[in-house]
Scaffold this active site. Structure first.
Site, short mmCIF file in Angstrom:
data_model
loop_
_atom_site.label_atom_id
_atom_site.label_comp_id
_atom_site.label_asym_id
_atom_site.label_seq_id
_atom_site.Cartn_x
_atom_site.Cartn_y
_atom_site.Cartn_z
N GLU A 473 0.86 -1.18 0.00
CA GLU A 473 0.00 0.00 0.00
C GLU A 473 0.90 1.24 0.00
O GLU A 473 1.95 1.25 0.64
CB GLU A 473 -0.90 -0.03 1.24
CG GLU A 473 -2.17 0.80 1.10
CD GLU A 473 -1.92 2.25 1.44
OE1 GLU A 473 -2.43 3.12 0.70
OE2 GLU A 473 -1.21 2.52 2.44
N HIS A 474 0.49 2.30 -0.69
CA HIS A 474 1.41 3.38 -0.99
C HIS A 474 1.32 4.59 -0.06
O HIS A 474 2.28 5.36 0.06
CB HIS A 474 1.18 3.87 -2.43
CG HIS A 474 2.39 4.45 -3.08
ND1 HIS A 474 3.36 5.13 -2.38
CD2 HIS A 474 2.81 4.46 -4.37
CE1 HIS A 474 4.31 5.53 -3.21
NE2 HIS A 474 4.00 5.14 -4.42
N SER A 475 0.20 4.79 0.62
CA SER A 475 -0.02 6.06 1.31
C SER A 475 0.92 6.27 2.50
O SER A 475 1.28 7.39 2.82
CB SER A 475 -1.47 6.16 1.79
OG SER A 475 -1.74 5.16 2.76
#
Length: 499
Positions: A473-475
């Site tokens: 996941e990037h956030s």
């Protein structure tokens, strides 16, 4: 998932024979161990904060400075340039110290002040050096300017990432500078030229002129400068919120990314063994992170980068919301969530006061692979909610996962250190068949839409033939943070003892 049992430490029973008091020795022992572990973590955190605050000095150097100052004064050499005599009356009056001890106390106070001043001066000097960016624009292969040469010498003398802790340079990193409005508008227009037609570009230039001339730019620039005064990086929190957390689009493919195995290296084809080795290596890396023993990421082992994002590498999950998601980070976790054949399992890696060895993890993973029980209703497709539109997932989470066994099971996944997916399919690289690598990458990027928990910081994927990869996941962080974990994991997992 298997339902968790509740342990009752103390119990009171009132009978016709009186009040009976009972307690569970095992549960009480677990409570004691948890308290000791929490105390150790707090103590380690205090030591790390102290070490980072006084870096590059060490606590022993303060005592050395005090002793030097006191001994020099005793032998008639006043290193304080007369300030000891000026401070003695203050020490006698306010601290109640009588001569000749007032001289020793004054020496100690002055030594402490000099010691702290040297640390603050060092941090300010490092901040000034790191604020210089001219080295980035030096042409490769040409002569280097004298400014960059002087800067390079000073940085190599004063900055040593090899003996620094993970957060040793956080207090010395320069603040992100605020560009002026003209430069911002100019760079924006240059970036738009390849994307817009001539008519659209002319309209964009007109809008840019209006934005600047009507006072809107001046007002927003004032707010930006105001935030930059109290925030070391005025962009990071806004970037996280408005680029990632406020987006309502599915994060699968649109935001998440993947990492792939070292395709020319194959330590083993045994799925459980590879999963145990890699999981154990990742957990050991987490222990090093908690102790701040990981060296800060740096450019050429010279220019340190911000290490704040490492804090949320483990035990972190993106929680969906109707309008905005949020990041849930836990300071501790004792288990990982394992997915296999449509079922989720809660596997402890810390038990009875110790971290499990790789061979013990392998036994648990092999038991999961050997288990042929059918998944519960809806369990196999549960992760599809994390792959879809964020509002739908938020409503489903609120309506169906707010209580009971569903809430307990969801907590076991979201509060895990990370998610491990033991795939039933194989993946590999064949230099004669490019399509195999394509399938490998697609499986890591999205799988079948149900076998990756896309909200977790990362899902470790171990295929049936021992190949590995991850979906991230990037956030919560940029890719270099997870890349450093992956690089060390792939290297160290091949030499893990016990498997």
């Amino acid at each position: 998932m298997a339902e968790a049992h509740q342990a009752v430490v103390f119990a009171f029973n009132i009978t016709d024979q009186g009040i009976q008091f009972e307690f569970d020795k095992d549960a009480l022992h677990q409570v004691w161990r948890s308290g000791v572990r929490a105390y150790k973590k707090r103590y380690a955190g205090f030591k790390n904060r102290l070490r980072n605050g006084i870096y590059p000095a060490k606590p022993g150097s303060l005592l050395t400075t005090m002793l030097v100052m006191i001994l020099a004064t005793m032998f008639g050499n006043d290193l304080s340039l007369g300030y000891v005599k000026l401070l003695n009356p203050v020490v006698v009056k306010y601290l109640g110290v009588v001569p000749p001890h007032d001289t020793y106390v004054s020496c100690a106070l002055i030594a402490c002040g000099l010691w702290l001043s040297a640390i603050l001066l060092y941090k300010q000097l490092i901040g000034c050096l790191l604020a210089y960016h001219g080295w980035m624009y030096e042409a490769h292969g040409r002569s280097i300017s004298w400014r960059t040469k002087v800067w390079s010498v000073l940085v190599k003398l004063l900055v040593s990432c090899k003996r620094a802790g993970l957060y040793s340079f956080q207090g010395a990193l320069p603040r992100l500078p605020v560009p002026n409005v003209d430069d911002t508008i100019r760079r924006y227009l240059v970036s738009m030229e390849p994307l817009l037609s001539d008519d659209q570009m002319a309209e964009m230039r007109q809008l840019a002129d209006e934005f600047k001339s009507k006072g809107t730019a001046k007002k927003l620039q004032f707010y930006l400068r105001l935030k930059s005064w109290w925030a070391p990086n005025y962009v990071s929190d806004w970037w996280e919120e408005f680029v990632y957390l406020y987006s309502r689009d599915p994060i699968m493919v649109n935001s998440n990314y993947y990492g792939i195995d070292a395709i020319f290296v194959r330590p083993t084809r045994v799925q459980a063994a590879r999963a145990a080795n890699v999981s154990w290596s990742m957990l050991q890396y987490w222990r090093k992170l908690s102790r701040e023993e990981v060296k800060p990421l740096s450019i050429n082992d010279t220019v340190p980068l911000c290490s704040w994002q490492y804090e949320r590498l483990f035990a972190t999950t993106r929680i969906p919301g109707d309008e905005r998601d949020r990041i849930m980070h836990l300071n501790d976790a004792k288990h990982i969530a394992v997915y296999h054949a449509g079922r989720y399992f809660k596997v402890y890696f810390y038990y009875a006061g110790r971290w499990l060895e790789p061979c013990e993890l392998e036994q648990q993973f092999q038991s999961i692979l050997n288990d042929k029980s059918a998944p519960s209703a809806g369990e196999a497709d549960l992760a599809a909610l994390t792959a879809g539109e964020r509002r739908i997932w938020a409503r489903a989470r609120r309506d169906f996962f707010s209580r009971g066994a569903n809430r307990t099971s969801l907590d076991a996944i979201e509060r895990a250190a990370f998610v491990l997916a033991l795939d039933e399919e194989s993946a590999d690289y064949d230099p004669e068949d490019d399509s195999q690598l394509d399938r490998f990458a697609k499986s890591l990027l999205h799988g079948n839409g149900c076998n990756r928990w896309f909200d977790k910081t990362f899902t470790l994927v171990v295929f049936a033939n021992g190949r590995i990869g991850f979906n991230a996941e990037h956030s919560w962080a940029d890719a270099p943070v997870l890349s450093q974990l992956w690089e060390e994991t792939v290297i160290t997992s091949d030499i893990v003892p016990g498997v």
